[in-house]
Design a protein around this motif. Structure first.
Motif, PDB file in Angstrom:
ATOM      1  N   ARG A   1      -7.334   8.412  -1.273  1.00  0.00           N
ATOM      2  CA  ARG A   1      -6.463   9.363  -0.584  1.00  0.00           C
ATOM      3  C   ARG A   1      -6.166   9.000   0.871  1.00  0.00           C
ATOM      4  O   ARG A   1      -5.554   9.790   1.581  1.00  0.00           O
ATOM      5  N   THR A   2      -6.615   7.861   1.332  1.00  0.00           N
ATOM      6  CA  THR A   2      -6.437   7.541   2.756  1.00  0.00           C
ATOM      7  C   THR A   2      -5.547   6.327   2.946  1.00  0.00           C
ATOM      8  O   THR A   2      -5.475   5.440   2.089  1.00  0.00           O
ATOM      9  N   GLY A   3      -4.878   6.295   4.089  1.00  0.00           N
ATOM     10  CA  GLY A   3      -4.068   5.143   4.463  1.00  0.00           C
ATOM     11  C   GLY A   3      -2.945   4.886   3.470  1.00  0.00           C
ATOM     12  O   GLY A   3      -2.320   5.806   2.930  1.00  0.00           O
ATOM     13  N   HIS A   4      -2.695   3.580   3.249  1.00  0.00           N
ATOM     14  CA  HIS A   4      -1.626   3.171   2.335  1.00  0.00           C
ATOM     15  C   HIS A   4      -2.103   3.041   0.892  1.00  0.00           C
ATOM     16  O   HIS A   4      -1.304   2.726   0.005  1.00  0.00           O
ATOM     17  N   LEU A   5      -3.381   3.282   0.636  1.00  0.00           N
ATOM     18  CA  LEU A   5      -3.925   3.063  -0.701  1.00  0.00           C
ATOM     19  C   LEU A   5      -3.299   3.967  -1.777  1.00  0.00           C
ATOM     20  O   LEU A   5      -3.027   3.495  -2.881  1.00  0.00           O
TER      21      LEU A   5
ATOM     22  N   ARG B   1      -0.254   5.081  -2.017  1.00  0.00           N
ATOM     23  CA  ARG B   1       1.061   4.532  -2.364  1.00  0.00           C
ATOM     24  C   ARG B   1       0.907   3.225  -3.135  1.00  0.00           C
ATOM     25  O   ARG B   1       1.660   2.960  -4.082  1.00  0.00           O
ATOM     26  N   THR B   2      -0.075   2.408  -2.745  1.00  0.00           N
ATOM     27  CA  THR B   2      -0.308   1.146  -3.443  1.00  0.00           C
ATOM     28  C   THR B   2      -0.718   1.395  -4.888  1.00  0.00           C
ATOM     29  O   THR B   2      -0.211   0.756  -5.822  1.00  0.00           O
TER      30      THR B   2
END
Length: 212
Positions: A164-168, A170-171
């Motif tokens: 749930r954090t950063g760009h992960l 979306r990745t």
């Protein structure tokens, strides 16, 4: 949400009809579409309680049935009933009609019956589209939901992901879309079964990606 307008800025929207789920039933989004000359079909759910209450409380029992379909597939029978009401009082940009779709679904194997009511609002006036056209556009939107988002929700359990954090996030969403698209291109209809088959041999994912 932030990508809604920048993405559509790159597309000619004049005289088009956009369908969206309840996430994008936002005043700013609809006002933007109307300034671009586009019409919308927007699903209304309880995450917009005021608008949902307005639409749900319309006198649907007194409104005549406008369209009905019956289909038999995937071991179930599904009946869809559509009613349309002309509106001018809804607190929503450009709303001209409200739509109620009632879906009756019976599982042939178990006899289980489920009934679902869905509400939609549109900027299309009564002269702009027939009830059959409205039903086709709504069903087309559900087709996208079933082929992609439903698979991500149910098969991949996306909502239960701890990433749930950063760009992960979306990745991971991109990787899930890639897997679904590859299976669809290979003619797989049951994504869950395709995942199980692929996971049994580490050569299979590489082969699906064209790497072996």
């Amino acid at each position: 949400m932030p990508a809604f307008q920048p993405l559509l800025d790159t597309i000619d929207l004049e005289d088009t009809v956009l369908t969206t789920d309840a996430l994008h039933t936002q005043h700013a989004h609809r006002a933007y579409l109307r300034t671009r000359g586009a019409h919308y079909l927007a699903v209304v759910k309880k995450n917009h309680p005021g608008l949902y209450a307005q639409v749900r409380k319309l006198p649907w029992a007194e409104i005549p049935l406008e369209h009905r379909t019956r289909d038999k597939a995937h071991h179930r029978v599904e009946i869809r009933r559509l009613k349309v009401a002309a509106v001018r009082h809804l607190d929503y940009p450009g709303a001209r009609q409200a739509i109620q779709v009632v879906r009756w679904r019976r599982e042939l194997s178990t006899g289980k019956l489920t009934i679902e009511r869905v509400y939609v609002i549109t900027s299309l006036d009564i002269y702009d589209a027939t009830p059959a056209q409205l039903a086709a556009w709504i069903r087309g939107h559900w087709g996208i939901e079933n082929l992609l988002h439903h698979v991500r929700d149910r098969t991949f359990r996306e909502d239960e992901s701890k990433v749930r954090t950063g760009h992960l996030p979306r990745t991971m969403a991109g990787l899930r879309n890639l897997a679904v698209s590859l299976f669809r291109q290979n003619g797989e209809a049951n994504i869950a079964a395709a995942l199980r088959h692929t996971s049994r041999d580490y050569h299979r994912p590489l082969s699906a990606l064209g790497l072996t």
